[in-house]
Enzyme design. Structure first.
Site, PDB file in Angstrom:
ATOM      1  N   GLU A 172       0.822  -1.221   0.000  1.00 53.53           N
ATOM      2  CA  GLU A 172       0.000   0.000   0.000  1.00 53.53           C
ATOM      3  C   GLU A 172       0.856   1.272   0.000  1.00 53.53           C
ATOM      4  O   GLU A 172       0.383   2.338  -0.373  1.00 53.53           O
ATOM      5  CB  GLU A 172      -0.946   0.006   1.211  1.00 53.53           C
TER       6      GLU A 172
ATOM      7  N   ASP B 114     -12.900  -5.099  -2.229  1.00 52.74           N
ATOM      8  CA  ASP B 114     -13.838  -6.220  -2.101  1.00 52.74           C
ATOM      9  C   ASP B 114     -15.161  -5.703  -1.564  1.00 52.74           C
ATOM     10  O   ASP B 114     -15.267  -4.567  -1.142  1.00 52.74           O
ATOM     11  CB  ASP B 114     -13.261  -7.302  -1.164  1.00 52.74           C
TER      12      ASP B 114
HETATM   13  N1  ADE Z   1      -9.536  -4.277   3.918  1.00 52.65           N
HETATM   14  C1  ADE Z   1      -9.908  -4.584   2.662  1.00 52.65           C
HETATM   15  N2  ADE Z   1     -11.071  -5.254   2.653  1.00 52.65           N
HETATM   16  C2  ADE Z   1     -11.443  -5.390   3.959  1.00 52.65           C
HETATM   17  C3  ADE Z   1     -12.539  -6.011   4.599  1.00 52.65           C
HETATM   18  N3  ADE Z   1     -13.472  -6.636   3.908  1.00 52.65           N
HETATM   19  N4  ADE Z   1     -12.594  -5.952   5.958  1.00 52.65           N
HETATM   20  C4  ADE Z   1     -11.631  -5.335   6.654  1.00 52.65           C
HETATM   21  N5  ADE Z   1     -10.571  -4.752   6.098  1.00 52.65           N
HETATM   22  C5  ADE Z   1     -10.469  -4.758   4.759  1.00 52.65           C
END
Ligand code: ADE
Length: 230
Positions: free
Chosen positions: A11, A198
Site C-alpha cells: 500500500e 472487495d
Molecule cells: N480491507 C480490505 N477489505 C477489507 C474487509 N473486507 N474488511 C476489513 N478490512 C479490509
C-alpha cells in the site's frame, strides 16, 4: 508536515517511489521515510495491520516529525451496493465498530468516557480530496462517508448487514479510525482515503489480490494530487 500511512508494504511502496527521500528513521519496527512529494514535506510509513499498530504509528509521526496532517490510504471492503471495487471512499468521520461496552449502557462503537462517538475528518481536506479524485480518476466513482475500523476482516453477509444497520458506514477496514482517534486527541487534522478491494462479503475472494493491486493504483494518483494542492 504531512504524514502518509498505509498498513501494508504494497500500500505504501508506490508512494515511496514517488518521493525524493531525504531521511529514514526506525521506530517500533516501522520505517519512517521523510522526503518531498509533489513539492511538499512528507513522511511515508507502513504501520502494519490493525488499530494498535496504527495508533502507535500516528503518535510517532506527531511526536517525532511534528506532523500536523495525517493521511491514511489503503484498501477497504465496500458496505454499500453502489460502491464498486476500484471506487474511492473519502472519510467524513470514522468509528471503531469493534468497540462494544453496550453491557454498561454505551452505544456500540462508543469509546467509554470519550466526549465524541465518531472522529470527524478535516472538512477542507475531504472537499479537496473529492475534487482531486474527480480530476485524476474520472472513470471511477468518488464517495464520502463514515469509515468503520475494527481488528477484523469483514467477509460475511450477516456481519456486513450488521455494520450497515448499526453504523451507516460506507466501507470497512482495520486502521483508519485508530488514526482518527490519535488525530482527535492531538488536535491535528486527518483524512482517510480508501480504494475498494472487495464487497466485504464472501464474493470474489479468488480475485482479491488482483483487486488490491488495481485499487492501489487509484489512490496513489489521488494522494499525490492532494498533497500537491494542500
Ligand atoms: N480491507 C480490505 N477489505 C477489507 C474487509 N473486507 N474488511 C476489513 N478490512 C479490509
Amino acid at each position: 508536515m504531512i504524514g502518509i500511512i498505509g498498513a501494508m508494504d504494497e500500500e505504501v511502496a508506490i508512494l515511496k517511489e514517488s518521493m525524493e527521500v531525504q531521511d529514514m528513521m526506525e521506530r517500533a519496527g516501522m520505517t519512517f521515510v521523510k522526503g518531498i512529494m509533489s513539492g511538499k514535506e512528507v513522511v511515508v510509513v507502513r504501520s502494519g495491520i490493525g488499530k494498535v499498530n496504527m495508533g502507535i504509528c500516528a503518535q510517532i509521526l506527531i511526536d517525532c516529525f511534528g506532523v500536523d496532517t495525517l493521511i491514511n490510504t489503503g484498501v477497504a471492503g465496500s458496505l454499500d451496493a453502489d460502491i464498486n471495487i476500484g471506487d474511492i471512499v473519502i472519510s467524513t468521520d470514522a468509528v471503531q465498530h469493534d468497540m462494544d461496552v453496550s453491557m454498561l449502557g454505551d452505544p456500540v462503537g462508543q469509546i467509554p468516557r470519550m466526549d465524541t462517538f465518531s472522529f470527524p475528518a478535516d472538512e477542507k481536506l475531504v472537499k479537496l480530496a473529492v475534487e482531486v479524485n474527480k480530476e485524476v480518476n474520472p472513470d471511477i466513482q468518488t464517495f464520502t462517508g463514515r469509515v468503520l475500523s475494527g481488528d477484523q476482516f469483514i467477509s460475511g453477509k450477516e456481519k456486513k448487514e450488521y455494520l450497515v444497520k448499526t453504523f451507516d458506514g460506507k466501507c470497512a477496514e482495520m486502521e483508519g479510525a485508530a488514526m482518527a482517534q490519535t488525530a482527535y486527541l492531538n488536535k491535528v487534522s486527518y483524512v482517510i482515503i480508501r480504494a475498494i478491494s472487495d464487497k466485504a462479503d464472501n464474493s470474489a475472494t479468488m480475485d482479491y489480490p488482483e483487486f488490491v493491486k488495481m485499487a492501489i493504483t487509484h489512490y496513489v494518483g489521488l494522494v499525490k494530487g492532494l498533497v500537491e494542492r494542500m
